[in-house]
Scaffold this active site. Structure first.
Site, PDB file in Angstrom:
ATOM      1  N   GLY A 153       0.781  -1.228   0.000  1.00 29.90           N
ATOM      2  CA  GLY A 153       0.000   0.000   0.000  1.00 29.90           C
ATOM      3  C   GLY A 153       0.811   1.276   0.000  1.00 29.90           C
ATOM      4  O   GLY A 153       0.274   2.361   0.103  1.00 29.90           O
ATOM      5  N   THR A 154       2.138   1.164  -0.129  1.00 31.45           N
ATOM      6  CA  THR A 154       2.939   2.380  -0.128  1.00 31.45           C
ATOM      7  C   THR A 154       3.014   3.010  -1.512  1.00 31.45           C
ATOM      8  O   THR A 154       3.680   4.020  -1.690  1.00 31.45           O
ATOM      9  CB  THR A 154       4.367   2.104   0.375  1.00 31.45           C
ATOM     10  OG1 THR A 154       4.834   0.904  -0.223  1.00 31.45           O
ATOM     11  CG2 THR A 154       4.389   1.967   1.879  1.00 31.45           C
ATOM     12  N   LYS A 196       3.756   1.242  -4.621  1.00 30.40           N
ATOM     13  CA  LYS A 196       4.750   0.706  -5.554  1.00 30.40           C
ATOM     14  C   LYS A 196       4.160   0.534  -6.949  1.00 30.40           C
ATOM     15  O   LYS A 196       4.772   0.925  -7.944  1.00 30.40           O
ATOM     16  CB  LYS A 196       5.283  -0.633  -5.024  1.00 30.40           C
ATOM     17  CG  LYS A 196       6.000  -0.491  -3.697  1.00 30.40           C
ATOM     18  CD  LYS A 196       6.584  -1.798  -3.212  1.00 30.40           C
ATOM     19  CE  LYS A 196       5.530  -2.823  -2.849  1.00 30.40           C
ATOM     20  NZ  LYS A 196       4.703  -2.422  -1.687  1.00 30.40           N
ATOM     21  N   GLU A 231     -11.366   6.994  31.614  1.00 25.77           N
ATOM     22  CA  GLU A 231     -10.860   7.834  30.521  1.00 25.77           C
ATOM     23  C   GLU A 231     -10.549   9.242  31.022  1.00 25.77           C
ATOM     24  O   GLU A 231      -9.564   9.851  30.604  1.00 25.77           O
ATOM     25  CB  GLU A 231     -11.862   7.891  29.368  1.00 25.77           C
ATOM     26  CG  GLU A 231     -12.186   6.534  28.732  1.00 25.77           C
ATOM     27  CD  GLU A 231     -10.964   5.761  28.278  1.00 25.77           C
ATOM     28  OE1 GLU A 231      -9.939   6.386  27.929  1.00 25.77           O
ATOM     29  OE2 GLU A 231     -11.021   4.513  28.291  1.00 25.77           O
ATOM     30  N   HIS A 255      -7.097   9.143  32.557  1.00 24.73           N
ATOM     31  CA  HIS A 255      -6.042   9.234  31.536  1.00 24.73           C
ATOM     32  C   HIS A 255      -5.882  10.676  31.088  1.00 24.73           C
ATOM     33  O   HIS A 255      -4.779  11.207  31.010  1.00 24.73           O
ATOM     34  CB  HIS A 255      -6.438   8.430  30.284  1.00 24.73           C
ATOM     35  CG  HIS A 255      -6.195   6.957  30.386  1.00 24.73           C
ATOM     36  ND1 HIS A 255      -4.985   6.418  30.693  1.00 24.73           N
ATOM     37  CD2 HIS A 255      -7.025   5.900  30.171  1.00 24.73           C
ATOM     38  CE1 HIS A 255      -5.072   5.094  30.683  1.00 24.73           C
ATOM     39  NE2 HIS A 255      -6.315   4.748  30.370  1.00 24.73           N
ATOM     40  N   ASP A 257      -3.632  -1.082  29.180  1.00 27.13           N
ATOM     41  CA  ASP A 257      -2.770   0.001  29.677  1.00 27.13           C
ATOM     42  C   ASP A 257      -1.565  -0.572  30.408  1.00 27.13           C
ATOM     43  O   ASP A 257      -0.429  -0.147  30.212  1.00 27.13           O
ATOM     44  CB  ASP A 257      -3.546   0.894  30.660  1.00 27.13           C
ATOM     45  CG  ASP A 257      -4.761   1.538  30.011  1.00 27.13           C
ATOM     46  OD1 ASP A 257      -4.747   1.692  28.782  1.00 27.13           O
ATOM     47  OD2 ASP A 257      -5.707   1.864  30.748  1.00 27.13           O
TER      48      ASP A 257
HETATM   49  P1  ADP Z   1       1.492  -1.250  -3.452  1.00 26.81           P
HETATM   50  O1  ADP Z   1       1.679  -1.666  -4.846  1.00 26.81           O
HETATM   51  O2  ADP Z   1       2.733  -0.680  -2.829  1.00 26.81           O
HETATM   52  O3  ADP Z   1       0.858  -2.271  -2.565  1.00 26.81           O
HETATM   53  P2  ADP Z   1      -0.418   0.504  -4.600  1.00 26.81           P
HETATM   54  O4  ADP Z   1       0.394   1.235  -5.587  1.00 26.81           O
HETATM   55  O5  ADP Z   1      -1.240  -0.602  -5.117  1.00 26.81           O
HETATM   56  O6  ADP Z   1       0.469  -0.027  -3.415  1.00 26.81           O
HETATM   57  O7  ADP Z   1      -1.322   1.549  -3.823  1.00 26.81           O
HETATM   58  C1  ADP Z   1      -2.693   1.406  -3.681  1.00 26.81           C
HETATM   59  C2  ADP Z   1      -3.392   2.737  -3.778  1.00 26.81           C
HETATM   60  O8  ADP Z   1      -3.051   3.580  -2.698  1.00 26.81           O
HETATM   61  C3  ADP Z   1      -3.008   3.505  -5.006  1.00 26.81           C
HETATM   62  O9  ADP Z   1      -3.822   3.176  -6.089  1.00 26.81           O
HETATM   63  C4  ADP Z   1      -3.188   4.950  -4.598  1.00 26.81           C
HETATM   64  O10 ADP Z   1      -4.500   5.366  -4.816  1.00 26.81           O
HETATM   65  C5  ADP Z   1      -2.935   4.921  -3.120  1.00 26.81           C
HETATM   66  N1  ADP Z   1      -1.560   5.367  -2.857  1.00 26.81           N
HETATM   67  C6  ADP Z   1      -0.564   4.631  -2.357  1.00 26.81           C
HETATM   68  N2  ADP Z   1       0.560   5.358  -2.230  1.00 26.81           N
HETATM   69  C7  ADP Z   1       0.264   6.586  -2.688  1.00 26.81           C
HETATM   70  C8  ADP Z   1       1.018   7.788  -2.832  1.00 26.81           C
HETATM   71  N3  ADP Z   1       2.307   7.851  -2.473  1.00 26.81           N
HETATM   72  N4  ADP Z   1       0.402   8.869  -3.336  1.00 26.81           N
HETATM   73  C9  ADP Z   1      -0.893   8.807  -3.701  1.00 26.81           C
HETATM   74  N5  ADP Z   1      -1.655   7.712  -3.600  1.00 26.81           N
HETATM   75  C10 ADP Z   1      -1.100   6.604  -3.093  1.00 26.81           C
HETATM   76 ZN    ZN Z   2      -7.155   2.910  29.861  1.00 21.13          ZN
END
Ligand code: ADP
Ligand code: ZN
EC number: 3.4.24.-
Length: 645
Positions: free
Chosen positions: A206-207, A209, A426, A429, A501
């Protein structure tokens, strides 16, 4: 591909069956006329009641059809009599306006009998061939089974550019070079440079790639092929290897282009390693990949980008020069990155005036790009549910809580007593968190149960911290004990609600002693944390490096830190019991209070003042939106960036 083939076969089968049934039905439909003979036939011809006549030469039959209007008269339409085809017969028919047909054999019947007798056999043989083909799909001769599943996304469709990728500037910079290679490979080869064949994108899921790889293709304006590593790994031996071969074939045909292999660890795992021992098929596929990568020249303009989040399990052969020798790290976005990613995805939604991307970014540490996209989407859904025209901060808050803590469990039945305990917990805390210096500001407190928790006190870091001071660590422990301390102080009894906690406080205390050298035992690493779990190469573990005697000392130190934190907590709550009461009452009344409201209460405001504050805030929000609408900007104000009111 395989499923389409299966569907095709199924359709083929169904159509054959349909034709067959239809024919059988048709022949029943032809209602034969009973008791028809030669003289009746000549009468009928003379009377002009006959529509068609056919002489069947092989069976010496005369068959034919009555005109439909006489169906009733004859109680049928078709007739069949024994007769011959002498010239007189022909002339006779001609005289009455009928041209007879001549037929050598009953083709329909023949076809039918063929179907009935042979169809099952044909089907069985077809099935057999079908299965055989699947089994030996390897060796290049495989029809479409060995074909790669690479999907072609041309530069026209869904073109993505670097603009859509936010918050990963370093990775973008690294990939810029690849873009220029793809744009003009000759520029580099002329000078004797060797264009890299493969780039490995390393980063957690989800970064972005995939997005980055697509953006590289989009920037360079070349076709983009994508395939997932797991697509190579198939049930049938040899399929993976032949898919690899086909993938490269396609790539070369479309050069210059970019081939993206997602999850390359699915094929590229260290050979001979892995749970469950070696996997012949995978190794074969990997070998094929290596062979193909060596076989093509990147001067042809094909560049491969592979993605993985486990570079450590990859076979070293894959990473050798000439293969995936470049490595680009795609990190989880930092605070600024998250803000930029949010901005990218917020562009698609109308925003209210109080939406502050930087504040949301601060509250979402550890979120990946995909998580943030999902967050914006959730917020839009939340806003839509209450028929809003634009997204407000509270929608993002709700979305964030839903994503991070699970949906609210409003239906959960909680006794008044439990609710009261939770409110004090809460509030405890919160008050401790407010009174100690150096802690992150309180963002929100709620006693609405969510996921596993009965209530939550949320803090929001001002900025991302990379290190932790001893005093902050101690204060965090006190903060974590605030809940339990309030319970003890008010009810003289304690509940299980503080389990989490206590666990977290203990962990911090332990690490202070064993890892960070923050106790009188001195700066010694008694425990070290190994790299993350490493599949196939043994498991990660905390390793202990101390004697049993030392273990006792460590325990004493940890205990001391814990006790100190607990005492601080109790002291603060005792000193400010009036504030504790106000916070608790406000929680019982409103269930959720935000950071500003907490400040008001701690500073002495009465619970009733919360209501006034809330109304004022609502009015001001609405006023801004109204003004914007009157100005006719159409689009609500938001998209220009955060507005403070
Ligand atoms: P990975 O391949 O690393 O698992 P993806 O490229 O499939 O991740 O990311 C999934 C979605 O998350 C993308 O289609 C996009 O919409 C969103 N996303 C992830 N990283 C970014 C980023 N750096 N900027 C904008 N959108 C992002
Ligand atoms: Zn607590």
């Amino acid at each position: 591909m395989r499923s389409t083939q299966k569907t095709l076969a199924l359709w083929f089968f169904l159509i054959i069956m349909a034709v067959f049934l239809f024919q059988a039905y048709e022949s029943k439909q032809q209602k034969a006329i009973a008791d028809f003979n030669f003289s009746k036939f000549t009468e009928a011809v003379k009377a002009g009641e006959v529509a068609t006549v056919t002489f069947r030469q092989d069976t010496s039959e005369v068959v034919g059809e009555m005109k439909p209007e006489f169906e009733k008269k004859y109680n049928g339409t078709h007739f069949s009599i024994v007769g011959n085809t002498q010239d007189e017969g022909y002339k006779f028919l001609q005289q009455h306006g009928i041209t007879p047909n001549y037929e050598r054999a009953d083709n329909g019947g023949f076809f039918q009998s063929l179907l009935v007798n042979w169809l099952p056999l044909i089907l069985i043989v077809a099935m057999f061939l079908f299965i055989m083909r699947q089994i030996q799909a390897g060796g290049g001769k495989a029809m479409s089974f060995g074909k790669s599943r690479a999907r072609l996304l041309t530069e026209h469709k869904n073109r993505v550019t670097f603009k859509e990728v936010a918050g990963v500037d370093e990775a973008k910079e690294d990939l810029q070079e690849i873009v220029s290679f793809l744009k003009d490979p000759k520029k580099y080869t002329k000078l004797g440079g060797r264009i890299p064949k493969g780039v490995l994108l390393v980063g957690s899921p989800g970064t972005g790639k995939t997005l980055l790889a697509r953006a590289v293709a989009g920037e360079a304006g070349v076709p983009f092929f994508t395939i997932s590593g797991s697509d190579f790994v198939e049930m049938f031996v040899g399929v993976g290897a032949s898919r690899v071969r086909d993938l490269f074939e396609q790539g070369k045909k479309n050069a210059p282009c970019l081939i993206f292999i997602d999850e390359i660890d699915a094929v590229g795992r260290h050979r001979g390693a892995g749970m469950g021992g070696g996997h012949d098929e995978r190794e074969q596929t990997l070998n094929q990949l290596l062979v193909e990568m060596d076989g093509f020249e990147s001067s042809e303009g094909v560049i491969m980008i592979a993605a993985t989040n486990r570079p450590d399990v990859l076979d070293p052969a894959l990473l050798r020069p000439g293969r995936f020798d470049r490595r680009v790290i795609v990190n989880k976005p930092d605070l600024k990155g998250r803000e930029q990613i949010l901005a990218v995805h917020m562009r698609k939604t109308p925003l209210g005036p109080d939406v502050d991307a930087s504040k949301i970014a601060r509250g979402t540490p550890g979120f990946s790009g995909a998580d943030l996209e999902n967050l914006v989407n959730e917020a839009a859904l939340v806003a839509a549910r209450s028929d809003k025209k634009y997204l407000e901060m509270e929608d993002f808050e709700k979305a964030k809580d839903k994503v991070t803590m699970g949906a609210e469990r409003r239906s959960m039945v909680i006794s008044d007593e439990d609710k009261k305990v939770t409110a004090y917990h809460e509030a405890g805390h919160t008050l401790v968190g407010k009174k100690l210096v150096g802690l992150d500001p309180i963002h929100k407190v709620t006693i609405i149960p969510r996921g596993m928790a009965l209530g939550v006190t949320q803090t929001l870091p001002e900025k991302e911290s990379v290190s932790l001071s001893k005093s902050k660590a101690e204060n965090m422990i006190a903060f974590l004990f605030g809940g339990r301390a309030a319970e003890e102080l008010i009810f003289k009894d304690i509940t299980t609600g503080a389990g989490n906690d206590i666990e977290r406080a203990t962990e911090i205390a332990r690490r202070m002693v064993c890892e960070w050298g923050m106790s009188k035992l001195g700066p010694l690493a008694y425990e070290t944390r190994d790299n993350p779990v490493f599949m196939g190469m043994g498991y990660g573990n905390k390793s202990k490096e101390y004697s049993d005697a030392k273990a006792q000392e460590i325990d004493t130190e940890v205990e001391k830190i814990i006790k100190q934190g607990y005492d601080i907590s109790i002291q603060i709550l005792r000193d400010h019991q009036d504030a504790l009461e106000r916070l608790t009452q406000a929680l019982l009344e409103y269930e959720t209070i935000d950071g500003h409201e907490v400040d008001m209460l701690v500073n002495g405001a009465a619970v009733a003042e919360i209501e006034k504050y809330r109304n004022a805030k609502k009015d001001s929000n609405a006023a801004i939106m109204n003004a914007a609408e009157k100005k006719g900007s159409g689009d609500p104000v938001g998209n220009t960036g955060p507005v403070t009111i």
